[in-house]
Every structure is written in C-alpha cells, then in structure tokens.
Motif scaffolding. Structure first.
Motif, mmCIF file in Angstrom:
data_model
loop_
_atom_site.group_PDB
_atom_site.id
_atom_site.type_symbol
_atom_site.label_atom_id
_atom_site.label_comp_id
_atom_site.label_asym_id
_atom_site.label_seq_id
_atom_site.Cartn_x
_atom_site.Cartn_y
_atom_site.Cartn_z
ATOM 1 N N THR A 184 1.057 -0.971 0.030
ATOM 2 C CA THR A 184 0.178 -0.124 -0.081
ATOM 3 C C THR A 184 1.072 0.984 -0.014
ATOM 4 O O THR A 184 2.155 1.163 0.465
ATOM 5 C CB THR A 184 -0.817 0.195 1.184
ATOM 6 O OG1 THR A 184 0.015 0.096 2.419
ATOM 7 C CG2 THR A 184 -1.944 -1.220 1.281
ATOM 8 N N ALA A 185 0.346 2.344 -0.306
ATOM 9 C CA ALA A 185 1.335 3.754 -0.170
ATOM 10 C C ALA A 185 1.445 4.179 0.928
ATOM 11 O O ALA A 185 2.626 4.408 1.016
ATOM 12 C CB ALA A 185 0.381 4.727 -1.029
ATOM 13 N N GLU A 186 0.535 3.697 1.881
ATOM 14 C CA GLU A 186 0.830 3.874 3.189
ATOM 15 C C GLU A 186 2.179 3.108 3.878
ATOM 16 O O GLU A 186 2.813 3.703 4.746
ATOM 17 C CB GLU A 186 -0.372 3.660 4.186
ATOM 18 C CG GLU A 186 -1.303 4.816 4.001
ATOM 19 C CD GLU A 186 -2.258 4.131 2.813
ATOM 20 O OE1 GLU A 186 -3.170 5.196 2.245
ATOM 21 O OE2 GLU A 186 -1.979 3.161 2.116
ATOM 22 N N ALA A 187 2.352 2.082 3.467
ATOM 23 C CA ALA A 187 3.292 1.040 3.933
ATOM 24 C C ALA A 187 4.553 0.990 3.078
ATOM 25 O O ALA A 187 5.565 0.339 3.265
ATOM 26 C CB ALA A 187 2.875 -0.395 3.910
ATOM 27 N N LEU A 188 4.522 1.836 2.045
ATOM 28 C CA LEU A 188 5.772 1.925 0.995
ATOM 29 C C LEU A 188 7.148 2.257 1.535
ATOM 30 O O LEU A 188 8.017 1.472 1.521
ATOM 31 C CB LEU A 188 5.483 2.896 -0.011
ATOM 32 C CG LEU A 188 6.490 2.936 -1.331
ATOM 33 C CD1 LEU A 188 6.674 1.461 -1.885
ATOM 34 C CD2 LEU A 188 6.258 3.824 -2.312
ATOM 35 N N ASP A 189 7.346 3.210 2.444
ATOM 36 C CA ASP A 189 8.515 3.639 2.941
ATOM 37 C C ASP A 189 8.851 2.560 4.126
ATOM 38 O O ASP A 189 10.184 2.294 4.165
ATOM 39 C CB ASP A 189 8.310 4.913 3.652
ATOM 40 C CG ASP A 189 8.357 6.022 2.698
ATOM 41 O OD1 ASP A 189 8.816 5.889 1.451
ATOM 42 O OD2 ASP A 189 7.790 7.159 2.828
ATOM 43 N N GLU A 190 7.882 1.922 4.960
ATOM 44 C CA GLU A 190 8.320 1.127 5.881
ATOM 45 C C GLU A 190 8.722 -0.208 5.159
ATOM 46 O O GLU A 190 9.627 -0.760 5.573
ATOM 47 C CB GLU A 190 6.885 0.746 6.733
ATOM 48 C CG GLU A 190 7.258 -0.496 7.780
ATOM 49 C CD GLU A 190 6.034 -0.630 8.482
ATOM 50 O OE1 GLU A 190 5.777 -1.572 9.229
ATOM 51 O OE2 GLU A 190 4.927 -0.023 8.186
ATOM 52 N N THR A 191 8.230 -0.662 4.012
ATOM 53 C CA THR A 191 8.682 -1.825 3.412
ATOM 54 C C THR A 191 10.158 -1.553 2.866
ATOM 55 O O THR A 191 10.809 -2.560 2.850
ATOM 56 C CB THR A 191 7.547 -2.227 2.189
ATOM 57 O OG1 THR A 191 6.589 -2.350 2.817
ATOM 58 C CG2 THR A 191 8.160 -3.357 1.410
ATOM 59 N N VAL A 192 10.373 -0.364 2.400
ATOM 60 C CA VAL A 192 11.565 -0.021 1.737
ATOM 61 C C VAL A 192 12.599 -0.122 2.787
ATOM 62 O O VAL A 192 13.580 -0.679 2.688
ATOM 63 C CB VAL A 192 11.500 1.159 1.054
ATOM 64 C CG1 VAL A 192 13.144 1.604 0.690
ATOM 65 C CG2 VAL A 192 10.765 1.170 -0.413
ATOM 66 N N ALA A 193 12.320 0.459 3.862
ATOM 67 C CA ALA A 193 13.319 0.585 5.220
ATOM 68 C C ALA A 193 13.386 -1.004 5.789
ATOM 69 O O ALA A 193 14.634 -1.092 6.066
ATOM 70 C CB ALA A 193 12.443 1.272 6.336
ATOM 71 N N SER A 194 12.345 -1.671 5.833
ATOM 72 C CA SER A 194 12.727 -3.287 5.983
ATOM 73 C C SER A 194 13.607 -4.113 5.341
ATOM 74 O O SER A 194 14.505 -4.841 5.593
ATOM 75 C CB SER A 194 11.245 -3.948 6.130
ATOM 76 O OG SER A 194 11.513 -5.437 6.394
ATOM 77 N N TYR A 195 13.537 -3.771 3.795
ATOM 78 C CA TYR A 195 14.377 -4.435 2.929
ATOM 79 C C TYR A 195 16.001 -3.829 3.247
ATOM 80 O O TYR A 195 16.917 -4.572 3.042
ATOM 81 C CB TYR A 195 14.037 -4.163 1.451
ATOM 82 C CG TYR A 195 13.098 -4.943 0.963
ATOM 83 C CD1 TYR A 195 13.677 -6.556 0.474
ATOM 84 C CD2 TYR A 195 11.653 -4.937 1.108
ATOM 85 C CE1 TYR A 195 12.819 -7.462 -0.154
ATOM 86 C CE2 TYR A 195 10.925 -5.922 0.380
ATOM 87 C CZ TYR A 195 11.450 -7.021 -0.231
ATOM 88 O OH TYR A 195 10.704 -7.939 -0.694
ATOM 89 N N CYS A 196 16.124 -2.549 3.345
ATOM 90 C CA CYS A 196 17.307 -1.829 3.580
ATOM 91 C C CYS A 196 17.977 -2.604 4.922
ATOM 92 O O CYS A 196 19.030 -2.590 4.959
ATOM 93 C CB CYS A 196 17.133 -0.517 3.786
ATOM 94 S SG CYS A 196 16.836 0.330 1.988
ATOM 95 N N LEU A 197 17.253 -2.661 5.815
ATOM 96 C CA LEU A 197 17.691 -2.908 7.135
ATOM 97 C C LEU A 197 18.282 -4.773 7.034
ATOM 98 O O LEU A 197 19.154 -4.698 7.636
ATOM 99 C CB LEU A 197 16.516 -3.140 8.185
ATOM 100 C CG LEU A 197 16.847 -3.410 9.607
ATOM 101 C CD1 LEU A 197 17.902 -2.486 10.028
ATOM 102 C CD2 LEU A 197 15.658 -3.603 10.510
#
Length: 261
Positions: A184-197
């Motif tokens: 979702t648009a709301e979870a996009l940044d959180e998902t990106v951050a999770s992959y980066c972590l």
C-alpha cells in the motif's frame, strides 16, 4: 560567474543507506540529459563511499519517471544527439553497481522509467503505481531498456506489453517479475526500510559477489559449473569477511560490518 545547475537528484544518507531522489516533478522526472548526468555522478559517489551499503532510487512528486524527455528530444533533432543515448550508461551503472540498489516506486513509471525499475536489484511499488512501455505508440521501440527489462519479465507478458503499450498496475508488475513486491502507499516507506535493514546485514564484499553470481552466465556443463562454484565458495569462506562471519556466529554477536546504529 558560472551558474550551478539546479539539483535534479537529491541525496540523503542514513545508517548506511543513501537515497537518490529524482527531483524534477515539473516534467514528471523525465530522463533529461542533466538529470541523467547528475544521477550518474551521485551513483559513482555512493559506490566510492565505503560507508554507503545500500542505494535507494526514489522520486519526488507523484510520478516515478515518465521516461525520455521528449521536449529535449525534439530540440535535439537539430544536432542528431537525443537524450536516450545516455540512458544505457545509467542502466549499466545501476545494474553493475556493486552495492544493492532498491527502487522505491510510489507512482507511474513509463518507458525509460521502467528501465530504471528493472535495473534495480529489488523494486518495491505501491498498489497505485502504474507502468507502461509506451514506445511503439510514439513510433519507437523499447530497445535500450530491454537490457534490464527482458531478463525480469515473463516472455509472454513482455510480448503483450511491448506490443500493446497498455498500462498495467503494481499487482501485474509483481506477477510478471518487474517488481519484487507491491504494497500500500501508506506502507511503502516502511517496506523499503525493512528491505534496507536486511541488506545492510550482508557483508559488503559478499553482497557484491552475490550480485555477480546472479549475473553469471551458464557454465559449459554441470560438472564444470559446479567446480567453479565450489572454488568460489571456498574462496569466500577463506576471505576476511568469511572468517569474521563465522567467528561472529560462534560468538553470538553481529559481524563487524553491520552498522551499529
């Protein structure tokens, strides 16, 4: 006094992750020569910086990238050099980057913009993002971007979408292999951050080696390939990173390459 061109690529770095943000919303982040020149320079800087472990390719405004700058292209016909000539260098820089590249797509990507998405190692898009290979509707072909797009796409889907130029959504993009995941648009940044972590937990040299492995051409024969891969595994276990990783596992601590904050 020489004027400094406007920054079309914004850079921010935090916890080993450098984010390169396409910042030309007035033309929907079109791939103009100035934007591509700056993107190449910032990619090179990120690669040269040992503190940078992951590169995120993002965008300002509602559009990821509309593809080639058609206004610049029309003006360039007079001297015969069109902006798309530089796109191959940009795709190669992303594809060959020794550090993981994550594409964050919150809005539409078209033509050359889809090439950028495909060049990234991991691509995360919002459900609202849309994609299209619009080239044939302009009387051209998606030639340069095929270098990154065709290794990702299912052949039947590639034929359909290249030939029709139709728009497709994020869910279809995930189904055919263009993007890694859709959220979702709301979870996009959180998902990106999770992959980066997750990515910064990998050893820098091992990540570069794993990327080379993913691009490795098929060996001539199973036994030949197996011997080459066995030698490669042995070499990495004997490397400084490999020894540190094994030691850290035994001592139940994070390896030294994991950022402390």
């Amino acid at each position: 006094m020489t004027s400094v061109p406007d920054a079309l690529v914004r850079v921010s770095t935090s916890h080993g992750v450098t984010t390169l943000t396409l910042d030309s919303p007035h033309n929907r982040n079109a791939l103009s020569t100035p934007l591509m020149t700056q993107l190449l320079a910032e990619l090179a800087t990120a690669v040269a910086d040992d503190t940078v472990r992951v590169v995120v390719l993002s965008h300002a405004g509602p559009v990821f990238s509309s593809g080639a700058d058609l206004k610049e292209t029309a003006a360039a016909y007079r001297d015969g050099t069109v902006p798309v000539a530089m796109l191959g260098d940009v795709l190669a820089a992303i594809w060959e980057c020794p550090k993981p590249v994550v594409a964050r797509i919150g809005g539409p990507a078209r033509a050359g913009g889809v090439g950028l998405v495909a060049a990234a190692d991991i691509a995360i898009c919002a459900q609202e993002a849309t994609f299209a290979f619009t080239e044939v509707r302009l009387g051209v072909v998606p030639a340069v971007i095929s270098s990154t797009v065709l290794p990702r796409l299912q052949p039947r889907a590639a034929a359909e979408l290249y030939l029709t130029g139709d728009v497709f959504d994020g869910r279809r993009a995930a189904e055919i292999g263009l993007v890694t995941t859709v959220t979702t648009a709301e979870a996009l940044d959180e998902t990106v951050a999770s992959y980066c972590l997750a990515l910064v937990r990998g050893a820098p040299g091992a990540l570069a080696g794993a990327k080379e492995l993913l691009r490795r051409p098929p060996a001539q024969g199973f036994r030949t390939g197996l011997a080459e891969l066995t030698e490669l595994s042995t070499r990495y276990f004997h490397s400084a990173e490999g020894r540190e990783g094994v030691a850290a596992f035994g001592e139940k601590r994070p390896p030294r390459w994991v950022p402390s904050s």
